[in-house]
Design an enzyme around this catalytic site. Sequence first.
Site, PDB file in Angstrom:
ATOM      1  N   CYS A  51      -3.912   7.296   5.251  1.00 19.56           N
ATOM      2  CA  CYS A  51      -3.811   6.919   3.841  1.00 19.56           C
ATOM      3  C   CYS A  51      -5.095   7.227   3.083  1.00 19.56           C
ATOM      4  O   CYS A  51      -5.085   7.246   1.846  1.00 19.56           O
ATOM      5  CB  CYS A  51      -3.454   5.446   3.716  1.00 19.56           C
ATOM      6  N   GLU A  54       0.880  -1.171   0.000  1.00 17.93           N
ATOM      7  CA  GLU A  54       0.000   0.000   0.000  1.00 17.93           C
ATOM      8  C   GLU A  54       0.915   1.217   0.000  1.00 17.93           C
ATOM      9  O   GLU A  54       1.666   1.431   0.959  1.00 17.93           O
ATOM     10  CB  GLU A  54      -0.902  -0.004   1.231  1.00 17.93           C
TER      11      GLU A  54
END
Length: 483
Positions: free
Chosen positions: A266, A229
């Site tokens: 995020c 990620e």
Amino acid sequence: MPNPPAPTSAGELAGVLQAAATAAPAWAATAEPERAHVLEAASDALTSATDDLVAAADGETALGETRLRGEVARTTGQLRMFADVIRRGEHLDAIISEGDQAAGRPDIRRMSIPVGPVAVFSASNFPFAFSVAGGDTASALAAGCPVVVKAHEGHPLTSRLTTDVLSEAFAAAGAPTGVFATVYGLDAGRELVAAPAIKAAGFTGSLRGGKALMEIAQSRPEPIPFYGELGSINPVIVLPDAARTRAAEIAEGYVGSLTLGVGQFCTNPGLLFVPQSDGLLDAIATAASAATGGTMLNERIHDGYEQAVQDSHWRELDQLGRGSAGAERWPAEPEVRHVTLEQFRAGRQTLAQERFGPAGLVVTYESIPELMQVLPTLPGSLTATVHASDGEIGLLPELEAVLRNRAGRLIFNGWPTGVAVVWAMEHGGPWPATTAPWTTSVGATAIRRWLVPVAYQDWPDAALPAALRRANPLGFPRTVQPS
């Protein structure tokens, strides 16, 4: 404060990897109910150690006790969730095509098995939930894979304490020796991904760091899956009627989401598309100017944010509003800048980059058709959000058809910050959000990253895994194609 752990030496790493490889067959063969018991024992141990864990993390990060206690609870909840997942058995995807000897068709039984020892890289912004005992560790252990965690440099003492708590819990619950370990240092991280014993890796962090590790994973003599990620701008689209009727609400919600956690999530909404509307722009400017930032996680992240907002390309943009830092140590001032859709289109390569912190870009559009030409060109994100009035619901199918190819989670009339740890969650997306958009790092299906399918043809029933035997002793769900 005690000294942080020393970097793991090459010899120490070799010992850890050997122990993980030795533990792999025994851990994979452990029945799901027993494995679930180990995960629950780990959850209980972390819960009991919450005060010590929070104190350690509070000394290494600027997150504060309230946030950290919530994160420990999320971490223990993830372990229990995956215990429930493997007790149900659906993760094995057991499929049986019964044989027909008269027709010459073989009996084929297929299920997923553990891939082997897994490397997990801790994240900087979540010292518990995406760290030593985080979701990657929980899902990989649930799958039947030993885990070697590379601790993050931002919270080494917290990582060591978490490791001690888990290691003691695993031993007391009867898990094989070597099923879990933590290593320290950048060199150990690179060597970990290159090690033949490691069969897959999970990473949450920067685009640069993730790309470097992915290259190692793919250039090995035996390449391995790398589930990274890496970065996300999480676009939010506001439709005209919603902008007209809910300007103040949308502005407050946007700035609140943008500045939550000092912008260090995020799922931070870094890109906001709005119709050309003085009312909404004025409301955003007011909300942004009144916002307060705070202390960033560490000096390195603070320096990265300052570099991003001091960049000449960013500073040349029209500033809508700028808040106050609200902190003396590693301060971050929230700010929102503005461009037209045409300006964004011309400078997309620069303007569509993630700025890790409370900095947002508002893009104004003149018409929906004009907007629809730009949305397909956005980089991949973890989320995409649409704000619409009841009368604009008819526009959602056209937007959905584009956005579902640009993000892993589509949100309606909400904000992307905050990831629910539930079975159906999808926390993934196209590059550069992740390296594997068909997977997730949150939710029950995160376990599938650490499993590989195997089919057994005409295999003796007594020698089959329990989930594929005719009697199905564990009662797991199976898809059966009759003979």
